[in-house]
Design a protein around this motif. Structure first.
Motif, PDB file in Angstrom:
ATOM      1  N   LYS A 287      -3.364  -0.085  -4.893  1.00 24.77           N
ATOM      2  CA  LYS A 287      -4.515  -0.867  -4.077  1.00 24.77           C
ATOM      3  C   LYS A 287      -4.892  -0.008  -2.977  1.00 24.77           C
ATOM      4  CE  LYS A 287      -3.040  -5.463  -5.838  1.00 24.77           C
ATOM      5  NZ  LYS A 287      -3.049  -6.883  -5.545  1.00 24.77           N
ATOM      6  N   ALA A 288      -6.111   0.058  -2.558  1.00 25.20           N
ATOM      7  CA  ALA A 288      -6.632   0.531  -1.340  1.00 25.20           C
ATOM      8  C   ALA A 288      -8.120  -0.037  -1.101  1.00 25.20           C
ATOM      9  CB  ALA A 288      -7.078   2.280  -1.733  1.00 25.20           C
ATOM     10  N   ILE A 289      -8.234   0.385   0.178  1.00 28.63           N
ATOM     11  CA  ILE A 289      -9.527  -0.290   0.961  1.00 28.63           C
ATOM     12  C   ILE A 289     -10.358   0.815   1.180  1.00 28.63           C
ATOM     13  CG2 ILE A 289     -10.730  -1.402   2.754  1.00 28.63           C
ATOM     14  CD1 ILE A 289      -8.187  -3.357   3.032  1.00 28.63           C
ATOM     15  N   VAL A 290     -11.618   1.007   0.946  1.00 30.88           N
ATOM     16  CA  VAL A 290     -12.404   2.428   1.230  1.00 30.88           C
ATOM     17  C   VAL A 290     -13.661   1.774   2.006  1.00 30.88           C
ATOM     18  CG1 VAL A 290     -13.413   4.254   0.400  1.00 30.88           C
ATOM     19  CG2 VAL A 290     -11.643   3.431  -0.686  1.00 30.88           C
ATOM     20  N   THR A 291     -13.923   2.484   3.373  1.00 29.31           N
ATOM     21  CA  THR A 291     -14.902   2.222   3.947  1.00 29.31           C
ATOM     22  C   THR A 291     -16.390   2.979   3.335  1.00 29.31           C
ATOM     23  OG1 THR A 291     -14.787   4.094   5.491  1.00 29.31           O
ATOM     24  CG2 THR A 291     -13.865   2.159   6.167  1.00 29.31           C
ATOM     25  N   ILE A 292     -17.359   2.289   3.389  1.00 30.62           N
ATOM     26  CA  ILE A 292     -18.467   2.549   2.695  1.00 30.62           C
ATOM     27  C   ILE A 292     -19.025   3.820   3.359  1.00 30.62           C
ATOM     28  CG2 ILE A 292     -20.943   1.909   2.129  1.00 30.62           C
ATOM     29  CD1 ILE A 292     -19.959  -0.990   1.612  1.00 30.62           C
ATOM     30  N   GLU A 293     -19.112   3.639   4.693  1.00 31.06           N
ATOM     31  CA  GLU A 293     -19.779   4.782   5.400  1.00 31.06           C
ATOM     32  C   GLU A 293     -19.194   6.245   5.369  1.00 31.06           C
ATOM     33  OE1 GLU A 293     -22.697   6.782   7.331  1.00 31.06           O
ATOM     34  OE2 GLU A 293     -22.849   4.862   6.808  1.00 31.06           O
ATOM     35  N   ASP A 294     -18.073   6.127   5.635  1.00 28.75           N
ATOM     36  CA  ASP A 294     -17.199   7.305   5.676  1.00 28.75           C
ATOM     37  C   ASP A 294     -16.210   7.771   4.733  1.00 28.75           C
ATOM     38  OD1 ASP A 294     -15.487   5.646   6.897  1.00 28.75           O
ATOM     39  OD2 ASP A 294     -15.962   6.575   8.970  1.00 28.75           O
TER      40      ASP A 294
ATOM     41  N   ILE B 118     -13.069   6.347   4.593  1.00 27.78           N
ATOM     42  CA  ILE B 118     -11.817   6.361   4.943  1.00 27.78           C
ATOM     43  C   ILE B 118     -10.949   5.343   3.970  1.00 27.78           C
ATOM     44  CG2 ILE B 118     -10.259   5.584   6.730  1.00 27.78           C
ATOM     45  CD1 ILE B 118     -12.316   6.587   8.765  1.00 27.78           C
ATOM     46  N   VAL B 119      -9.596   5.950   3.689  1.00 34.58           N
ATOM     47  CA  VAL B 119      -8.893   4.853   2.812  1.00 34.58           C
ATOM     48  C   VAL B 119      -7.573   4.327   3.425  1.00 34.58           C
ATOM     49  CG1 VAL B 119      -7.412   5.069   0.818  1.00 34.58           C
ATOM     50  CG2 VAL B 119      -9.577   6.730   0.796  1.00 34.58           C
ATOM     51  N   GLU B 120      -7.560   3.052   3.221  1.00 33.67           N
ATOM     52  CA  GLU B 120      -6.280   2.523   3.786  1.00 33.67           C
ATOM     53  C   GLU B 120      -5.624   2.072   2.496  1.00 33.67           C
ATOM     54  OE1 GLU B 120      -5.363  -1.881   5.611  1.00 33.67           O
ATOM     55  OE2 GLU B 120      -6.765  -0.604   6.855  1.00 33.67           O
ATOM     56  N   GLY B 121      -4.478   2.297   2.453  1.00 39.05           N
ATOM     57  CA  GLY B 121      -3.514   2.054   0.914  1.00 39.05           C
ATOM     58  C   GLY B 121      -3.382   3.507   0.329  1.00 39.05           C
TER      59      GLY B 121
END
Length: 85
Positions: free
Chosen positions: A32-39, A41-44
């Motif tokens: 599982k991960a979270i990805v920012t739309i603008e740049d 950046i991945v968390e997870g």
């Protein structure tokens, strides 16, 4: 959490009561991960191949993702986004 796209076993979702910055959630098998739309950046954590596919999809659909984020902020229905492939 509505699913907005699915490809190669990768599931992309967005939450309605989520926080800024604008982002989407990715599920791939047990990852599982979270990805920012603008740049992007991945968390997870995601396997490299899955992450590369997510980045490719993000590059193609960035404006649609941003539009969906605005729909979330306005309490509107999300629009499905074309899968990669």
């Amino acid at each position: 959490m509505p699913e907005i796209s699915r490809f190669y076993g990768i599931v992309i979702k967005m939450f309605y009561d989520d926080h800024n910055p604008p982002h989407f959630h990715v599920e791939y098998n047990e990852y599982k991960a979270i990805v920012t739309i603008e740049d992007g950046i991945v968390e997870g954590k995601l396997p490299r191949r899955a992450l590369n596919l997510v980045y490719e999809w993000l590059d193609i659909h960035k404006s649609e993702l941003q539009s969906n984020w605005e729909r979330i902020e306005n309490g509107e229905t999300l629009v499905r986004i074309t899968p990669l492939g």
